[in-house]
Design a protein around this motif. Sequence first.
Motif, PDB file in Angstrom:
ATOM      1  N   LEU A  86       4.685 -38.492  19.566  1.00 54.33           N
ATOM      2  CA  LEU A  86       4.878 -39.745  18.859  1.00 54.33           C
ATOM      3  C   LEU A  86       6.365 -39.858  18.573  1.00 54.33           C
ATOM      4  O   LEU A  86       7.025 -38.853  18.358  1.00 54.33           O
ATOM      5  CB  LEU A  86       4.177 -39.711  17.504  1.00 54.33           C
ATOM      6  N   GLN A  87       6.869 -41.070  18.529  1.00 53.30           N
ATOM      7  CA  GLN A  87       8.223 -41.243  18.025  1.00 53.30           C
ATOM      8  C   GLN A  87       8.118 -41.439  16.533  1.00 53.30           C
ATOM      9  O   GLN A  87       7.289 -42.213  16.070  1.00 53.30           O
ATOM     10  CB  GLN A  87       8.872 -42.465  18.654  1.00 53.30           C
ATOM     11  N   GLU A  88       8.918 -40.716  15.789  1.00 47.34           N
ATOM     12  CA  GLU A  88       8.896 -40.824  14.330  1.00 47.34           C
ATOM     13  C   GLU A  88      10.288 -41.183  13.819  1.00 47.34           C
ATOM     14  O   GLU A  88      11.275 -40.584  14.219  1.00 47.34           O
ATOM     15  CB  GLU A  88       8.445 -39.486  13.714  1.00 47.34           C
ATOM     16  N   GLN A  89      10.333 -42.154  12.943  1.00 45.91           N
ATOM     17  CA  GLN A  89      11.576 -42.474  12.238  1.00 45.91           C
ATOM     18  C   GLN A  89      11.324 -42.321  10.750  1.00 45.91           C
ATOM     19  O   GLN A  89      10.362 -42.885  10.219  1.00 45.91           O
ATOM     20  CB  GLN A  89      12.040 -43.910  12.521  1.00 45.91           C
ATOM     21  N   ALA A  90      12.154 -41.555  10.082  1.00 45.75           N
ATOM     22  CA  ALA A  90      12.034 -41.393   8.630  1.00 45.75           C
ATOM     23  C   ALA A  90      13.224 -42.075   7.981  1.00 45.75           C
ATOM     24  O   ALA A  90      14.348 -41.990   8.488  1.00 45.75           O
ATOM     25  CB  ALA A  90      12.005 -39.909   8.271  1.00 45.75           C
ATOM     26  N   TYR A  91      12.981 -42.763   6.876  1.00 49.12           N
ATOM     27  CA  TYR A  91      14.051 -43.503   6.197  1.00 49.12           C
ATOM     28  C   TYR A  91      13.925 -43.278   4.700  1.00 49.12           C
ATOM     29  O   TYR A  91      12.895 -43.586   4.096  1.00 49.12           O
ATOM     30  CB  TYR A  91      13.935 -44.993   6.523  1.00 49.12           C
ATOM     31  N   ARG A  92      14.987 -42.715   4.119  1.00 49.10           N
ATOM     32  CA  ARG A  92      14.976 -42.391   2.704  1.00 49.10           C
ATOM     33  C   ARG A  92      15.356 -43.626   1.888  1.00 49.10           C
ATOM     34  O   ARG A  92      16.413 -44.214   2.095  1.00 49.10           O
ATOM     35  CB  ARG A  92      15.978 -41.279   2.438  1.00 49.10           C
ATOM     36  N   LEU A  93      14.478 -44.029   0.973  1.00 48.76           N
ATOM     37  CA  LEU A  93      14.763 -45.147   0.074  1.00 48.76           C
ATOM     38  C   LEU A  93      15.161 -44.556  -1.282  1.00 48.76           C
ATOM     39  O   LEU A  93      15.203 -43.343  -1.435  1.00 48.76           O
ATOM     40  CB  LEU A  93      13.531 -46.065  -0.034  1.00 48.76           C
ATOM     41  N   SER A  94      15.397 -45.371  -2.280  1.00 51.68           N
ATOM     42  CA  SER A  94      15.825 -44.825  -3.571  1.00 51.68           C
ATOM     43  C   SER A  94      14.639 -44.249  -4.352  1.00 51.68           C
ATOM     44  O   SER A  94      13.478 -44.532  -4.045  1.00 51.68           O
ATOM     45  CB  SER A  94      16.512 -45.924  -4.388  1.00 51.68           C
ATOM     46  N   GLY A  95      14.937 -43.423  -5.340  1.00 54.18           N
ATOM     47  CA  GLY A  95      13.927 -42.917  -6.270  1.00 54.18           C
ATOM     48  C   GLY A  95      12.901 -41.970  -5.664  1.00 54.18           C
ATOM     49  O   GLY A  95      11.779 -41.881  -6.162  1.00 54.18           O
ATOM     50  N   GLY A  96      13.278 -41.266  -4.602  1.00 56.38           N
ATOM     51  CA  GLY A  96      12.350 -40.318  -3.977  1.00 56.38           C
ATOM     52  C   GLY A  96      11.383 -40.935  -2.989  1.00 56.38           C
ATOM     53  O   GLY A  96      10.553 -40.250  -2.398  1.00 56.38           O
ATOM     54  N   TRP A  97      11.445 -42.237  -2.819  1.00 61.34           N
ATOM     55  CA  TRP A  97      10.554 -42.911  -1.876  1.00 61.34           C
ATOM     56  C   TRP A  97      11.068 -42.757  -0.449  1.00 61.34           C
ATOM     57  O   TRP A  97      12.268 -42.718  -0.217  1.00 61.34           O
ATOM     58  CB  TRP A  97      10.449 -44.409  -2.205  1.00 61.34           C
ATOM     59  N   MET A  98      10.148 -42.678   0.465  1.00 60.12           N
ATOM     60  CA  MET A  98      10.512 -42.598   1.871  1.00 60.12           C
ATOM     61  C   MET A  98       9.532 -43.423   2.695  1.00 60.12           C
ATOM     62  O   MET A  98       8.346 -43.482   2.388  1.00 60.12           O
ATOM     63  CB  MET A  98      10.485 -41.144   2.339  1.00 60.12           C
TER      64      MET A  98
END
Length: 301
Positions: free
Chosen positions: A251-263
Amino acid sequence: MEIDRIELADCGSPEKIIAEIMRQVPDMPIPVPIEELAEAVGITDIHRLDTASFEGGLVTQPERASGVILVNSKGSVQRQRFTIGHELGHYLIIAHQPARAGQFTCSKSDMAIRVADRDNRARRMEMEANRFSAGILMPLARFKPDMRNLGTPALEHVFALATRYNMSKEATALQYVLHHDDVCAVIVSKDGIVRRIYKPNRFPFIDVRIGADLPTPSLAARLANSQQSDWDDVNAGVWLALAAEGCPPSLQEQAYRLSGGWMMTLLVHTDQDEEEDGEGGIPDAYDVWENPRFPSRSRRR
Ligand SMILES: [Zn+2]
């Protein structure tokens, strides 16, 4: 904005009402001016209240001569837009009748209902109001071409669309995965714990529980603290149950870190074309070297 409500009265489903509104207002501005639209169908006032007891409300009559929408003002502008869309859904779907005569009161969790059993009438109403809200605020007649212009799936595109439609990243991500030409899914996590999974039916079963840790070999779980975003090809077994035949090796996976520990994590099901083309095709050298595949790896985990 002018809307002829007589034409809307015959529309039973959220999708039919949205299609009729878009037919009557073909040059709908984006972001959709939801308050102006509400006024055009008989909502006389939108009250913003600072309250902990509900997210949205609608005061109206069974025949919907007029209505007043109540919105929790604690939420972001984008959340308030979704809430207004949700209450407008209850208002325009005439079959929706509240438990308490004359007033719908909707909680934050009601706004998150995406599935409902046939015989659970209250839950079905909430699900339909949510479908109406997402559908009128991100109308597919406009959203799909915008999505196609951006190209193959990526979270940057989800965020660009969220800005354009003035919607939350999460509501946009759901609309994106449900309607993208490519088969993709989004997982929302906080502090490494899976909170929500959004995927269309055509995406394979994601073998991860809500409330569980992100699977350790996933990119989302090992994205370095210093990194905001990255892409990787991961073994499909990390996220999917690989019991069935014809499962993709990666699978292609993209992870993106948002603020406050959210991803936010995007999964793209890369082998769809191969499946549609049927088995037994001989890949040419270009394909082999561009997309090296190692089927035996998927069975090791
Ligand atoms: Zn509701």
